[in-house]
Design an enzyme around this catalytic site. Structure first.
Site, PDB file in Angstrom:
ATOM      1  N   ASP A 118      27.813  49.167  65.531  1.00  0.00           N
ATOM      2  CA  ASP A 118      27.806  49.499  67.105  1.00  0.00           C
ATOM      3  C   ASP A 118      28.235  48.118  67.873  1.00  0.00           C
ATOM      4  O   ASP A 118      27.464  46.918  67.600  1.00  0.00           O
ATOM      5  CB  ASP A 118      26.269  49.747  67.627  1.00  0.00           C
ATOM      6  CG  ASP A 118      26.552  50.743  68.743  1.00  0.00           C
ATOM      7  OD1 ASP A 118      27.075  50.670  69.569  1.00  0.00           O
ATOM      8  OD2 ASP A 118      25.550  51.745  68.542  1.00  0.00           O
ATOM      9  N   ASP A 220      30.136  50.555  72.546  1.00  0.00           N
ATOM     10  CA  ASP A 220      29.156  50.817  73.524  1.00  0.00           C
ATOM     11  C   ASP A 220      29.813  50.567  75.013  1.00  0.00           C
ATOM     12  O   ASP A 220      30.150  49.680  75.439  1.00  0.00           O
ATOM     13  CB  ASP A 220      27.738  49.891  73.306  1.00  0.00           C
ATOM     14  CG  ASP A 220      26.737  50.307  74.009  1.00  0.00           C
ATOM     15  OD1 ASP A 220      26.119  51.523  73.839  1.00  0.00           O
ATOM     16  OD2 ASP A 220      26.271  49.616  75.102  1.00  0.00           O
ATOM     17  N   GLU A 262      32.762  54.344  73.256  1.00  0.00           N
ATOM     18  CA  GLU A 262      32.035  55.429  74.106  1.00  0.00           C
ATOM     19  C   GLU A 262      32.399  55.246  75.499  1.00  0.00           C
ATOM     20  O   GLU A 262      32.511  54.081  76.076  1.00  0.00           O
ATOM     21  CB  GLU A 262      30.595  54.832  73.802  1.00  0.00           C
ATOM     22  CG  GLU A 262      29.561  55.939  74.571  1.00  0.00           C
ATOM     23  CD  GLU A 262      28.282  55.262  75.006  1.00  0.00           C
ATOM     24  OE1 GLU A 262      27.305  56.031  74.805  1.00  0.00           O
ATOM     25  OE2 GLU A 262      28.356  54.066  75.217  1.00  0.00           O
TER      26      GLU A 262
HETATM   27  C1  NOJ Z   1      24.867  53.399  75.573  1.00  0.00           C
HETATM   28  C2  NOJ Z   1      23.959  53.409  74.550  1.00  0.00           C
HETATM   29  O1  NOJ Z   1      24.295  54.648  73.683  1.00  0.00           O
HETATM   30  C3  NOJ Z   1      22.635  53.680  75.007  1.00  0.00           C
HETATM   31  O2  NOJ Z   1      21.504  53.696  74.134  1.00  0.00           O
HETATM   32  C4  NOJ Z   1      22.288  52.350  75.633  1.00  0.00           C
HETATM   33  O3  NOJ Z   1      21.202  52.245  76.261  1.00  0.00           O
HETATM   34  C5  NOJ Z   1      23.263  52.086  76.606  1.00  0.00           C
HETATM   35  N1  NOJ Z   1      24.691  52.192  76.403  1.00  0.00           N
HETATM   36  C6  NOJ Z   1      23.326  50.489  77.091  1.00  0.00           C
HETATM   37  O4  NOJ Z   1      23.611  49.536  76.269  1.00  0.00           O
END
Ligand code: NOJ
Length: 573
Positions: A118, A220, A262
Site C-alpha cells: 500500500d 492510496d 485508488e
Molecule cells: C483510503 C484508505 O483506504 C483509507 O483506509 C484511509 O483512511 C484513507 N485513504 C486515508 O489514507
C-alpha cells in the site's frame, strides 16, 4: 505494467494455456487484501502481525490467489491504522520487523503469490520526521514538503474545506503562524507534491521496496496528489497525470509489477486517463461508483440507501463498457473501508452461504482483476456493535461527534455505522470457533464477531459446499479460461429488478452468467438469444446444463454455463 507481458507475480514461468498469447499476470490473477491488524496475531498482543500473515499463506495458496494487497505495515502512530505513515522504510513494531517482511515476501513467492504494498503518499503521519521538522518554522528543512497557507483575515482557516474524518481540513501551527492542509485527519498532513525533492524521495522509496521483491503498489487516494490548493480542486487536479507519468518514467516503466490506483472520484469519463494503454501511468483504477450507489446523496454513508440492483448493474456495466478495448477494471464489493458484502448486498441470515456465493459469481465472472477481502472467502458478516465504545475507526468516531451534535440520535448513528461503517470489515479474521477465533491468544484490539463460533475458516473449509470452495473454483476459472479473463462482456435484461445476466464471448466460446440477486424464487424468461445448452462451470444450488426459455431460479441462485457461441452445441469444460 501493460508493456510487461509476463504472467507470474513471482517472476517465473508463464501460466497461460500453451499457445495462448501471453498477457500480464495480473489480468488472470485474483488479489486478496490483508488488513494486517485483523488477520492473524502470532504473539498474543491482540494485534495481527506479519509472522501471522506468513503462517496463513497456505490458506491463501489453496484459495489460488495471485497476489496479496497488504494494507500498510509501515511505522505509524496508527491514528488511521497505518494510513498515517511515520517512516516509509520501517515496519511498525507491532507488525514485526523488516526481516519478517522479507520472509513474508520470500514465502509468498515460493507459493506463486506476489506482495503488493500500500503506497500512502497523499499524506504522511504528523509524526513523520519531515513534518516534525516542517513545523519548526518557515525556513526549517522539509517545511515545503507540506501545504501551508496563511490564516483568513479573521484568523480562522484559509478556507472552508472539510476533512474526510470530520472538522476543518486545516490546522494551525503557532511556530509557523500558518495552517497546514489535511484532507483526512490532523494526524495526516497532506504532502506537497509540487516540491520536486519530495517527489524524488517518493520515487526512491518505491524503488527501495521494489528491490525487496514486491510485486507492485496499491496507491492510496492517488487522485488527490495533483490538487490545485488555491483553485479549490482536490480530486483529479491539474497536476495529477503529470505526476503519475513522472512516477511511471521514474519507477514503474519496464518492471514486472502491478499498479493499482485508488480513486473516489474517477469516472467512466476520466478512467482511461489513468490506465489507457497510451497513457503510461497505472494498470488499473480502484473505483467506487457502485459503492456510492448505496449512500444517501445528501447525508452520505451514515444514512444508507436500500440496495437497488438496477442502479448497481448500470454502474458495473458502464465500467465494463468503458474498459472494453483499453484500460482494465478492478472488481470488488468490499474492502477495509466498506461493509461486509454479504451483509450489504446479500442476506447474512438464512441465505448467507448461498448469497455469498451468488455475489462472488456475479463479480468474478466479469472482466477485470477481482479482489477478495480477508474473510470474504468464508462469508464473514458485518459487526453488530451496540455501543459507541466498541468502535475504533477515527472516521466513525469523528462523524459520531459531528452527527450527534447536529441532532442525529445515538441509536440512528450506531445503526448507520453497523451498515456502512469501516469497522465492519476490521473485526478479526475468524479462523476457528475458539474464544479468540484463532486470531489471537490475547485480548483483541477490536471485538471479535460473536458468530465466529459458527462462521470460521475451519468450519467452512471442512464443507465441500462451503463458500471457500466456491471462491476457489471461481479463482481457478479465471486463471484457466481465457473467455473469463478476456472475453467481451454483453449485459442482458438490464431493467430486471432481481436478476443479473451477462455473457462473455471469446473465440467462439460463450459463458452465460445468471444470478437471482434476491431472496425470492424468480420465474425468468431469458432472451431467446441466451437459450443454450452447455456445461455448468459453477453453481450454488444445483448444476444446470442449459439456459432454457423459462427458468425457475431459486432464491439467490447463480450459475454460469459454458457453451459455443451459437448456443446449441455442448462443449467439454
Ligand atoms: C483510503 C484508505 O483506504 C483509507 O483506509 C484511509 O483512511 C484513507 N485513504 C486515508 O489514507
Amino acid at each position: 505494467m501493460h508493456d510487461d507481458l509476463s504472467s507470474d507475480p513471482a517472476g517465473d514461468a508463464v501460466g497461460d494455456a500453451p499457445g495462448a498469447r501471453a498477457v500480464p499476470w495480473w489480468q488472470t490473477a485474483t488479489g486478496y487484501q490483508v488488513y494486517p491488524r485483523s488477520f492473524c496475531d502470532s504473539d498474543g498482543d491482540g494485534i495481527g502481525d506479519i509472522p501471522g500473515i506468513t503462517s496463513k499463506l497456505d490458506h491463501l495458496a489453496d484459495l489460488g490467489i495471485g497476489f496479496i494487497w497488504l494494507s500498510p505495515v509501515y511505522a505509524s502512530p496508527m491514528a488511521d491504522n497505518g494510513y498515517d505513515i511515520a517512516d516509509y522504510r520501517a515496519i511498525a513494531p507491532e507488525f514485526g520487523t523488516l526481516d519478517d517482511f522479507d520472509r513474508l515476501v520470500a514465502e509468498a513467492k515460493a507459493r506463486g503469490i506476489g506482495i503488493v504494498m500500500d503506497l500512502v503518499v497523499n499524506h504522511s503521519s504528523s509524526e513523520h520526521a519531515w513534518f516534525r521538522s516542517a513545523c519548526q518554522g518557515r525556513d526549517a528543512p522539509f517545511h515545503d514538503y507540506y501545504i501551508w497557507r496563511d490564516p483568513a483575515p479573521d484568523g480562522g482557516p484559509p478556507d472552508g474545506r472539510r476533512a474526510a474524518f470530520g472538522g476543518s481540513a486545516w490546522s494551525f501551527v503557532a511556530e509557523v503562524g500558518q495552517y497546514y492542509l489535511h484532507l483526512f485527519s490532523p494526524a495526516q498532513p497532506d504532502l506537497n507534491w509540487q516540491n520536486p525533492g519530495l517527489r524524488a524521495e517518493i520515487w526512491d522509496m518505491m524503488r527501495w521496496w521494489l528491490a525487496r521483491g514486491i510485486a507492485g503498489f496499491r496507491m492510496d487516494v492517488i487522485s488527490l496528489i495533483g490538487k490545485d490548493v488555491d483553485g479549490g480542486i482536490d480530486e483529479e487536479g491539474p497536476y495529477l497525470h503529470g505526476f503519475l507519468q513522472e512516477m511511471h518514467r521514474e519507477v514503474l516503466a519496464g518492471r514486472d509489477l502491478v499498479s493499482i490506483g485508488e480513486s473516489w472520484s474517477v469516472s467512466p469519463e476520466t478512467a482511461l486517463m489513468y490506465c489507457g494503454r497510451d497513457r503510461h501511468e497505472l494498470d488499473m483504477v480502484f473505483q467506487f461508483a457502485h459503492v456510492k450507489e448505496g449512500w444517501d446523496p445528501v447525508h452520505g454513508k451514515f444514512r444508507p440507501k436500500p440496495f437497488d440492483l438496477v442502479a448497481f448493474k448500470r454502474v458495473m456495466f458502464d465500467w465494463q463498457a468503458v474498459m472494453t478495448n483499453d484500460g482494465w477494471n478492478s472488481l470488488f464489493l468490499t474492502n477495509h473501508d466498506l461493509p461486509r458484502q454479504v451483509s450489504k448486498y446479500g442476506d447474512d441470515g438464512e441465505y448467507r452461504v448461498r448469497s455469498a456465493k451468488a455475489l462472488a459469481t456475479l463479480l468474478h465472472l466479469m472482466k477485470g482483476t477481482p479482489f477478495v477481502y480477508q474473510g470474504e472467502e468464508i462469508g464473514m458478516t458485518n459487526a453488530t456493535f451496540t455501543a459507541i465504545s466498541q468502535f475504533r475507526d477515527l472516521e466513525i468516531l469523528g462523524h459520531h461527534a459531528e452527527s450527534v451534535a447536529a441532532g442525529m440520535s445515538e441509536a440512528e448513528f450506531i445503526a448507520g455505522a453497523n451498515v456502512n461503517g469501516r469497522d465492519n470489515t476490521r473485526t478479526p479474521m475468524q479462523w476457528t470457533d475458539a474464544p479468540g477465533a484463532g486470531f489471537t491468544a490475547g485480548t483483541p484490539w477490536i471485538d471479535i464477531n460473536d458468530n465466529h463460533v459458527r462462521i470460521n475458516v475451519a468450519a467452512d473449509r471442512a464443507d465441500p459446499d462451503g463458500v471457500f470452495a466456491h471462491y476457489r473454483r471461481l479463482i481457478a476459472l479465471r486463471r484457466e479460461k481465457r473467455v473469463i479473463s478476456h472475453g467481451a462482456l454483453t449485459p442482458w435484461h438490464e431493467p430486471h429488478p432481481q436478476v443479473m445476466v451477462y455473457t462473455r464471448d471469446l473465440d467462439g466460446e460463450r459463458v452465460t452468467m445468471i444470478a437471482n440477486v434476491s431472496g425470492e424464487e424468480v420465474r425468468f424468461a431469458p432472451d431467446p438469444a441466451l437459450v443454450a445448452q452447455g456445461v455448468c462451470l459453477v453453481h450454488n444450488v444445483a448444476p444446470r446444463d442449459a439456459v432454457t426459455s423459462d427458468l425457475a431460479l431459486a432464491p439467490w441462485e447463480a450459475f454460469a454455463l459454458l457453451s459455443r457461441a451459437d448456443g446449441t452445441t455442448p462443449l467439454a469444460a
